[in-house]
Design a protein around this motif. Sequence first.
Motif, PDB file in Angstrom:
ATOM      1  N   LYS A 284      19.957  80.164  67.426  1.00  0.00           N
ATOM      2  CA  LYS A 284      20.001  81.699  67.020  1.00  0.00           C
ATOM      3  C   LYS A 284      18.693  81.885  66.110  1.00  0.00           C
ATOM      4  O   LYS A 284      18.551  83.231  66.002  1.00  0.00           O
ATOM      5  CB  LYS A 284      21.122  82.075  66.305  1.00  0.00           C
ATOM      6  N   ASN A 285      17.906  80.863  65.333  1.00  0.00           N
ATOM      7  CA  ASN A 285      16.645  81.206  64.898  1.00  0.00           C
ATOM      8  C   ASN A 285      15.545  80.799  65.843  1.00  0.00           C
ATOM      9  O   ASN A 285      14.575  80.718  65.022  1.00  0.00           O
ATOM     10  CB  ASN A 285      16.843  80.526  63.422  1.00  0.00           C
ATOM     11  N   ALA A 286      15.631  80.367  66.870  1.00  0.00           N
ATOM     12  CA  ALA A 286      14.607  79.671  67.758  1.00  0.00           C
ATOM     13  C   ALA A 286      13.593  81.137  67.820  1.00  0.00           C
ATOM     14  O   ALA A 286      14.087  82.365  68.174  1.00  0.00           O
ATOM     15  CB  ALA A 286      15.049  79.338  69.114  1.00  0.00           C
ATOM     16  N   LEU A 287      12.176  80.959  67.706  1.00  0.00           N
ATOM     17  CA  LEU A 287      11.328  81.992  68.116  1.00  0.00           C
ATOM     18  C   LEU A 287      11.577  82.862  69.364  1.00  0.00           C
ATOM     19  O   LEU A 287      11.563  84.311  69.438  1.00  0.00           O
ATOM     20  CB  LEU A 287       9.861  81.718  67.918  1.00  0.00           C
ATOM     21  N   PRO A 288      11.657  82.218  70.492  1.00  0.00           N
ATOM     22  CA  PRO A 288      11.987  83.031  71.664  1.00  0.00           C
ATOM     23  C   PRO A 288      13.189  84.038  71.717  1.00  0.00           C
ATOM     24  O   PRO A 288      13.099  85.235  72.039  1.00  0.00           O
ATOM     25  CB  PRO A 288      12.176  82.003  72.794  1.00  0.00           C
ATOM     26  N   PHE A 289      14.145  83.452  71.014  1.00  0.00           N
ATOM     27  CA  PHE A 289      15.396  84.526  70.858  1.00  0.00           C
ATOM     28  C   PHE A 289      15.292  85.459  69.648  1.00  0.00           C
ATOM     29  O   PHE A 289      15.630  86.605  69.838  1.00  0.00           O
ATOM     30  CB  PHE A 289      16.810  83.350  70.528  1.00  0.00           C
ATOM     31  N   THR A 290      14.741  85.006  68.593  1.00  0.00           N
ATOM     32  CA  THR A 290      14.510  85.997  67.551  1.00  0.00           C
ATOM     33  C   THR A 290      13.267  87.129  68.078  1.00  0.00           C
ATOM     34  O   THR A 290      13.641  88.299  67.725  1.00  0.00           O
ATOM     35  CB  THR A 290      13.912  85.387  66.395  1.00  0.00           C
ATOM     36  N   SER A 291      12.336  86.779  68.795  1.00  0.00           N
ATOM     37  CA  SER A 291      11.467  87.553  69.258  1.00  0.00           C
ATOM     38  C   SER A 291      12.095  88.714  70.279  1.00  0.00           C
ATOM     39  O   SER A 291      12.022  89.809  70.174  1.00  0.00           O
ATOM     40  CB  SER A 291      10.403  86.853  69.817  1.00  0.00           C
ATOM     41  N   SER A 292      13.046  88.141  71.027  1.00  0.00           N
ATOM     42  CA  SER A 292      13.621  88.792  72.049  1.00  0.00           C
ATOM     43  C   SER A 292      14.627  89.868  71.142  1.00  0.00           C
ATOM     44  O   SER A 292      14.643  90.991  71.554  1.00  0.00           O
ATOM     45  CB  SER A 292      14.538  87.975  72.836  1.00  0.00           C
ATOM     46  N   ARG A 293      15.276  89.521  70.287  1.00  0.00           N
ATOM     47  CA  ARG A 293      16.238  90.427  69.499  1.00  0.00           C
ATOM     48  C   ARG A 293      15.590  91.396  68.824  1.00  0.00           C
ATOM     49  O   ARG A 293      15.926  92.441  68.889  1.00  0.00           O
ATOM     50  CB  ARG A 293      17.134  89.386  68.623  1.00  0.00           C
ATOM     51  N   ASN A 294      14.319  91.123  68.139  1.00  0.00           N
ATOM     52  CA  ASN A 294      13.669  92.040  67.524  1.00  0.00           C
ATOM     53  C   ASN A 294      13.187  93.197  68.368  1.00  0.00           C
ATOM     54  O   ASN A 294      13.079  94.327  68.061  1.00  0.00           O
ATOM     55  CB  ASN A 294      12.502  91.430  66.810  1.00  0.00           C
ATOM     56  N   GLY A 295      12.458  92.671  69.717  1.00  0.00           N
ATOM     57  CA  GLY A 295      12.176  93.781  70.361  1.00  0.00           C
ATOM     58  C   GLY A 295      13.363  94.662  71.102  1.00  0.00           C
ATOM     59  O   GLY A 295      13.051  95.660  71.208  1.00  0.00           O
ATOM     60  N   ALA A 296      14.373  94.001  71.301  1.00  0.00           N
ATOM     61  CA  ALA A 296      15.951  94.699  71.665  1.00  0.00           C
ATOM     62  C   ALA A 296      16.069  95.797  70.657  1.00  0.00           C
ATOM     63  O   ALA A 296      16.561  96.961  71.013  1.00  0.00           O
ATOM     64  CB  ALA A 296      16.906  94.097  72.025  1.00  0.00           C
ATOM     65  N   ALA A 297      15.781  95.383  69.572  1.00  0.00           N
ATOM     66  CA  ALA A 297      16.288  96.218  68.266  1.00  0.00           C
ATOM     67  C   ALA A 297      15.137  97.097  67.929  1.00  0.00           C
ATOM     68  O   ALA A 297      15.306  98.029  66.646  1.00  0.00           O
ATOM     69  CB  ALA A 297      16.688  95.284  66.980  1.00  0.00           C
ATOM     70  N   GLY A 298      14.231  97.458  68.463  1.00  0.00           N
ATOM     71  CA  GLY A 298      12.939  98.123  68.357  1.00  0.00           C
ATOM     72  C   GLY A 298      12.170  97.749  67.058  1.00  0.00           C
ATOM     73  O   GLY A 298      11.462  98.558  66.540  1.00  0.00           O
ATOM     74  N   HIS A 299      12.135  96.364  66.654  1.00  0.00           N
ATOM     75  CA  HIS A 299      11.233  95.660  65.781  1.00  0.00           C
ATOM     76  C   HIS A 299      10.092  95.114  65.951  1.00  0.00           C
ATOM     77  O   HIS A 299       9.639  94.457  65.224  1.00  0.00           O
ATOM     78  CB  HIS A 299      11.996  94.682  64.664  1.00  0.00           C
ATOM     79  N   GLY A 300       9.614  95.084  67.287  1.00  0.00           N
ATOM     80  CA  GLY A 300       8.489  94.297  67.636  1.00  0.00           C
ATOM     81  C   GLY A 300       8.538  94.174  69.333  1.00  0.00           C
ATOM     82  O   GLY A 300       9.380  94.792  69.992  1.00  0.00           O
ATOM     83  N   HIS A 301       7.747  93.163  69.749  1.00  0.00           N
ATOM     84  CA  HIS A 301       7.866  92.868  71.147  1.00  0.00           C
ATOM     85  C   HIS A 301       8.833  91.918  71.284  1.00  0.00           C
ATOM     86  O   HIS A 301       9.704  91.626  70.380  1.00  0.00           O
ATOM     87  CB  HIS A 301       6.450  92.222  71.469  1.00  0.00           C
ATOM     88  N   GLY A 302       9.310  92.011  72.548  1.00  0.00           N
ATOM     89  CA  GLY A 302      10.512  91.100  72.872  1.00  0.00           C
ATOM     90  C   GLY A 302      10.883  91.139  74.349  1.00  0.00           C
ATOM     91  O   GLY A 302      10.350  91.732  75.475  1.00  0.00           O
TER      92      GLY A 302
END
Length: 106
Positions: free
Chosen positions: A88-106
């Motif tokens: 749950k704290n792995a960069l690929p997952f966190t990046s994806s979640r941030n992108g889905a939440a509108g906080h960056g790329h993902g």
Amino acid sequence: MTEEEFDRLIYVSHPKERIRAKQRARLENCPADEVEFNRLFFTYGNAAYRYSDLASRSVTQEDYEDWLEGLPKKIAADFRRKGFESSKNALPFTSSRNGAAGHGHG
């Protein structure tokens, strides 16, 4: 250095007061030719910390399963083997979640 002066130097503050105090002390005590580097370093690091922190908040097993569905089979199998808690704290997952939440790329 006042708190206001420090806030003008560091564009993105760290959410933990203890870390902000260490950063402030470093800026107050470093040689003048290192101030700009440290200012940028802290701003970037603080932004990265906050970005990662956003993704790790309130992620669910369902979010994880949805994310796995979009991965190539071998990569998804590897993350499934590691499990939700480990991933749950792995960069690929966190990046994806941030992108889905509108906080960056993902």
